[in-house]
Write an enzyme that holds these catalytic residues in place. Sequence first.
Site, PDB file in Angstrom:
ATOM      1  N   GLU A 200       0.917  -1.183   0.293  1.00  0.00           N
ATOM      2  CA  GLU A 200       0.133  -0.234   0.062  1.00  0.00           C
ATOM      3  C   GLU A 200       0.991   1.081   0.450  1.00  0.00           C
ATOM      4  OE1 GLU A 200      -4.301   0.308   2.291  1.00  0.00           O
ATOM      5  OE2 GLU A 200      -2.512   1.209   3.348  1.00  0.00           O
ATOM      6  N   ARG A 293     -14.964  -4.062  17.048  1.00  0.00           N
ATOM      7  CA  ARG A 293     -14.712  -4.710  18.789  1.00  0.00           C
ATOM      8  C   ARG A 293     -14.632  -2.720  19.427  1.00  0.00           C
ATOM      9  NH1 ARG A 293      -9.931  -3.119  19.311  1.00  0.00           N
ATOM     10  NH2 ARG A 293      -8.578  -3.257  18.414  1.00  0.00           N
TER      11      ARG A 293
END
Length: 440
Positions: A200, A293
């Site tokens: 990336e 989460r």
Amino acid sequence: MIESVLVANRGEIARRIIRTAKRLGIRAIAVYSEADADLPFVLEADEAVLIGPAAPAESYRNVDAVLEAARKTNAAAIHPGYGFLSENAAFARAVTEAGIVWIGPSPEAITAMGDKINARNLMSAAGVPVAPGTTDPAGSVEAALAAAEEIGFPVMVKAAAGGGGMGMAVANDTGQLTAEYDKVRGFAERMFGDGSVLIERYFPRVRHIEVQILGLADGRVVALGERECSVQRRNQKLVEESPSPALNGDQRSKLLAAAVRAGEAVNYRNAGTVECLFDPASGDFFFLEMNTRLQVEHPVTEAIFGIDLVEAQFRVASGLEVEVPAESSGHAIEFRVNAEDPKRFLPGPGAITVWNEPAGVRVDSGYTAGNKVTPSYDSLMAKLIVSAASREEALEKAREAVAAFEIVGPKNNLPFFLELLSNEEFCSGDYDTALVSRMR
């Protein structure tokens, strides 16, 4: 509302979840390892079950042991906290198949967001900006080099299954990429059981900004502001604040809207976080990953929105409505108080002989005097959270609170925070993810 909850975690986050559960009249059940028998979260739970020795694989990551504890105590629900099994789709599925309420997103959403490459592709299809990078794993050094040639150096080499700042390296040229590729792939195979590698674009000067989302029981996804997380060492966060001093109103609106689209793309339920990179030079932001989460830094959002996110998680999992605040107020900053050397940030566990928390601020702690910080787990001992009407007031309040926090025994990073709070770059609000490196 659920009647009981087993907290499949330890330390400060277990203690924090137990606190909200007991306030709501929910029976709180702790599980603990042999090393944690005398920690506050075990003593404060309504019931506690020993699940194994110190090694996480034999206790907090042991799916069978956790499920057996839930059956033994007739737990109606399981809250995984963060880390350990919190983003384990197989565990989430096993919980629901056992007839226990899973306090988190669906296993499908966890799976979709657990692989960085798959997550990037999903987000791109949903209209969420992503940084230039590979759409498939770079299966060899040659493939990684070809991708870097197309993307342009410098690049970030990432473990596709990684998280928490682990399994990442920067390559500035072909030689570095060749060396780092093998290191990252080997690390990923050992740590995550998946050697897939993502290439990336790397931005040398960038800010790390994330958005708290909440997927409601009625199907809507809402955003509860952003958190600035650019004070990092080794790609891991040390300080978070909200709102971000980097964003103007238009940038904030676009970022929050993109985070909501990200949640909607995977039918997200419960609390989650959409992490992004923000380029202050161009004003552009790019999707980094979604944490499926509750985050370590959730208290800064709670402080400025006046919401209890753990209560919201309980309510969503119970199919109940959540009263979502329309807007935030003031400024909040969180400091992660770790058992580590304040210069090189190396772990420094040990027995705590003195533990005096500052008054007038929020401290979410996992330890107290007489406890021992062991090398078996993460070095986080406590989180110090300050909030005030303005950033300047919050900074001043933080200086007083950090100076008043007394810990004797294990090494701690409080001296670093005092240094940070006198750093001109940080105090101005114009800083980036390389700030700690420049300070060291």
